[in-house]
Scaffold this active site. Structure first.
Site, PDB file in Angstrom:
ATOM      1  N   SER A 470       0.814  -1.215   0.000  1.00 44.24           N
ATOM      2  CA  SER A 470       0.000   0.000   0.000  1.00 44.24           C
ATOM      3  C   SER A 470       0.848   1.267   0.000  1.00 44.24           C
ATOM      4  O   SER A 470       1.522   1.562  -0.972  1.00 44.24           O
ATOM      5  CB  SER A 470      -0.965  -0.046   1.192  1.00 44.24           C
ATOM      6  OG  SER A 470      -1.961   0.928   1.076  1.00 44.24           O
ATOM      7  N   ASP A 481      10.409   5.696  -9.725  1.00 39.09           N
ATOM      8  CA  ASP A 481      10.044   6.408 -10.956  1.00 39.09           C
ATOM      9  C   ASP A 481      10.846   7.692 -11.133  1.00 39.09           C
ATOM     10  O   ASP A 481      11.247   8.036 -12.256  1.00 39.09           O
ATOM     11  CB  ASP A 481       8.547   6.727 -10.956  1.00 39.09           C
ATOM     12  CG  ASP A 481       7.690   5.496 -11.202  1.00 39.09           C
ATOM     13  OD1 ASP A 481       8.216   4.510 -11.735  1.00 39.09           O
ATOM     14  OD2 ASP A 481       6.495   5.522 -10.847  1.00 39.09           O
ATOM     15  N   LYS A 495      -0.694  -4.339  -3.035  1.00 39.06           N
ATOM     16  CA  LYS A 495      -1.960  -3.782  -2.551  1.00 39.06           C
ATOM     17  C   LYS A 495      -2.084  -2.352  -3.082  1.00 39.06           C
ATOM     18  O   LYS A 495      -1.540  -1.413  -2.514  1.00 39.06           O
ATOM     19  CB  LYS A 495      -1.995  -3.827  -1.020  1.00 39.06           C
ATOM     20  CG  LYS A 495      -3.372  -3.576  -0.412  1.00 39.06           C
ATOM     21  CD  LYS A 495      -3.595  -2.115  -0.112  1.00 39.06           C
ATOM     22  CE  LYS A 495      -4.921  -1.877   0.565  1.00 39.06           C
ATOM     23  NZ  LYS A 495      -5.217  -0.450   0.767  1.00 39.06           N
TER      24      LYS A 495
END
Length: 710
Positions: A470, A481, A495
């Site tokens: 999560s 990224d 998740k």
């Protein structure tokens, strides 16, 4: 996020009660639990919210009814130890009607199944008690099958008795291998079984509702969850890492609510009158309130009386450790306070490495969860508890001592607050998008870091494992990224769904509340800090996407440098959940990468692999993983004392020797038999290796273009 939708939920949901509950199926016996009107309202309201607002849009029909039914049975008797085959045959008529029951708020069939389970459970433990009078022969070549989930349900009571006789024999054998005094062992086991029956008889209708609602919500998706009032309180404490109470953890032991830990600096600690293993036998509110006897109470029920708002008074009637029940108890008056759960907060350590004769200092920050004290934050408390605030203070400290790099350890971090995931990322980048969120209407919102300040601009890595989930995946995905740091470890959980917290007390209409109050004929007087009446629903309403466009759902985050999976990937993770949402992609956000590790990763991987090929620690880790897989595949155990003792002795010796080999590989002195490992000793080989990989990168001259200087 999606505030307007949440307001619609709060203001627009009202529920009409339709008639009285249906007649319970089957005979009613003493000790049976029964649903009430309030629970009927809860199950209908939850079903209504799920049907209208859940991201997945799953209709409540016969197909989902069967899934709920199977999950419910599995949650009660996963290992096929209690129900008879005839019970399962009897229950089959409910497979296709649970969906209708849920819509009508009819929980009678659900409670009937549970009452049969409770009856079977008590029968089995009572039978086990009767077996303690037997003298078992441990020279026979018998086996006990402890893993029965793939076996059919037992067909007869005689077969069930045979199964449980072997279980009792195994329980006694375990004790016998440690202590030859069988009379004492039987008494130990008798107390254990009696305690199991005692705990079974303390089960409440709220427990039944919680078990069934777990089956219902998890049939929809793995992260839509209903929390009964007590569990909702615990969830919110976990999120805030704080609570208001006396500062002590409690556990039920032999029908006494017992003090097990005392929080340093809390009211219990400051009083110097509350000690570990004291038994609480009574609780009173304020200076003049009457004591409520809590002997025999469940811990969670007792906690509702003991916790309460900061500044209020609670009096405890205590029996100190060693005192008999007939001794005079002492009375302690405590003023409740806000307790910060420091042991569950972010922590730091500094590790040193040698890089070509130069000492490199790596700061390791362990973050157990993305926590935020919402109540304190909304109240404007300048000292509210949060992950980002704690990590910022740690980073300031690490900079003062001159660390060369930082490893963020997010292993076992199951997530938490989305706000904290965004804010924590903001400590390492200037500004920009951190995560995208798409709702059920395909509307996409982007959560940005708006603060141009950077708390740490130097080399960094993020250490993850299968239980990093999560918010941990949002943070590590954004760091990856942006090219801000390396991700090291194993594939994360996957998740990638968003849950909105809905307080059902605010959703259910006042008319329904008044009606329930009249039916139950309960007064309005409540203890300080009383729980909500209806509980809380965490409802999946959206999905997370990385700024690069890919979802964290199902696939999680793939590390740049991979470690062996200590946690089995085929047993744990979103991709092992039948009801999980799939992976997909949306358009990427507009963001500017601050670095790119692609040029240095091949060399870093080679250095890591060369080290691992020559590492005794790595060899032992792989052996541990192989041993775990072997043990996990076992389904039975021998009941022959001589054979089992030989196996246990060999396993114990092997573990002892391997532990010392592992210690030697890390430069630590081996232990002698019976010697306790030093308290603060660190044998975490993977954390050490993560710091070494970052040290390798630093030694390469930071070959990374960076725009994050503060």
């Amino acid at each position: 996020m999606f505030k307007k939708l949440y307001i619609v939920l709060i203001l627009g949901a009202a529920l009409a009660c339709k008639g009285a509950p249906k007649t319970p199926p089957g005979p009613v016996t003493a000790g049976d639990l029964h649903p009430d009107e309030q629970q009927s309202v809860v199950v209908k309201q939850v079903a209504d919210l799920i049907s209208k607002y859940n991201y997945k849009k799953v209709p409540l029909n016969d197909s989902i009814s069967r899934i709920i039914y199977n999950r419910y049975l599995k949650s009660l008797d996963d290992n096929h130890n209690y129900f008879l085959a005839s019970d399962i045959k009897d229950f089959e008529k409910y497979q296709d009607v649970l969906d209708d029951d849920i819509k009508e708020g009819n929980l009678n069939n659900v409670f009937y199944i549970f009452n049969v389970y409770k009856k079977r459970y008590n029968e089995r433990i009572t039978y086990s008690l009767s077996q303690l009078n037997n003298n078992f022969d441990y020279s026979k070549d018998e086996t006990f099958t402890f893993d029965r989930d793939s076996l059919p349900f037992v067909s007869s009571e005689a077969d069930m008795n045979n199964l449980w006789a072997k279980r009792v024999k195994y329980d006694l054998l375990n004790l016998k291998l440690a202590n030859a005094d069988m009379a004492k062992n039987k008494e130990t086991l008798r107390k254990r079984y009696q305690n199991l029956i005692s705990q079974s008889n303390k089960l409440s209708k709220q427990d039944v509702l919680q078990i069934f609602m777990d089956a219902l919500t998890n049939a929809i998706d793995p992260h839509t969850n209903y929390f009964n009032p007590a569990n909702a309180a615990e969830f919110n404490i976990d999120m805030s890492r704080s609570l208001e109470g006396i500062g002590a953890s409690l556990l039920s032991e032999n029908d006494y609510v017992t003090i097990k830990t005392v929080v340093p600096g809390g009211p219990a600690d400051k009083s110097r009158q509350v000690n570990i293993d004291d038994r609480i036998i009574g609780v009173a509110q304020g200076k003049t309130g009457e004591f409520v006897d809590i002997v025999g109470w469940r811990t969670d029920t007792a906690i509702t009386l003991i916790r309460g708002p900061k500044g209020t008074i609670v009096r405890l009637k205590l029996l100190p450790k060693g005192k008999a029940a007939s001794d005079k108890p002492k009375i302690v008056e405590l003023v409740r306070d806000k307790i910060i759960l420091k042991d569950q907060s972010a922590k730091k350590e500094i590790r040193t490495y040698n890089e070509n004769g130069k000492t490199v200092k790596i700061g390791v920050i362990s973050v157990p969860a993305f926590y935020l004290d919402f109540a304190a934050y909304r109240a404007g408390d300048p000292n509210y508890k949060s992950t980002t605030r704690d990590v910022k203070l740690i980073l300031d400290t690490l900079k003062k001592v001159g660390v060369d790099g930082v490893v963020m350890d997010l292993r076992q971090n199951g997530g938490g607050s989305l706000v904290e995931a965004v804010d924590l990322t903001g400590l390492f980048i200037k500004t920009g998008p951190v995560v995208q969120v798409r709702d059920a209407r395909n509307r996409v919102e982007v959560d940005n870091d708006e603060d141009p300040g950077v708390a740490w601009s130097g080399p960094m890595a993020v250490l993850v494992d299968r239980f990093s989930a999560s918010a941990s995946e949002i943070f590590s995905g954004a760091i990856q990224d942006y090219g801000r740091g390396m991700i090291i470890g194993t594939q994360t959980y996957g998740k990638g769904t968003v849950q909105s917290v809905i307080n059902l007390d605010q959703v259910i209409s006042p008319t329904i509340k008044d009606m329930i109050a009249k039916i139950t004929q309960k007064g309005t007087k409540q203890a300080p800090g009383a729980l909500s009446k209806f509980g809380q629903l965490n409802l999946t309403m959206a999905k997370f996407y990385r700024v690069s466009g890919g979802s964290t759902q199902h696939k999680g985050v793939t590390p740049d440098i991979t470690f062996p999976a200590v946690i089995p990937l085929d047993k744990y993770g979103e991709d092992t959940e039948p009801s999980a949402l799939p992976y997909d992609m949306i358009n990427p956000s507009t963001y500017t990468k601050v670095g790119d590790f692609s040029a240095v990763l091949p060399q870093l991987r080679k250095l890591h692999e060369d080290r691992m090929n020559a590492s005794a620690s790595y060899k032992y880790l792989l052996e541990d993983i192989a041993d775990f897989k072997k043990r996990d595949a076992e389904k039975s155990v021998t009941l022959n004392e001589q054979v089992l003792k030989k196996e246990r002795d060999e396993d114990e010796q092997k573990a002892f020797e391997r532990n010392n080999l592992r210690r030697t590989a890390l430069g630590l002195a081996p232990l002698k038999k019976g010697q306790t490992r030093p308290r603060n000793e660190d044998l975490d080989f993977l954390k050490i290796e993560a710091g070494q990989i970052l040290t390798d990168y630093i030694g390469m001259g930071n070959k990374l273009t960076s725009n994050v200087n503060p």
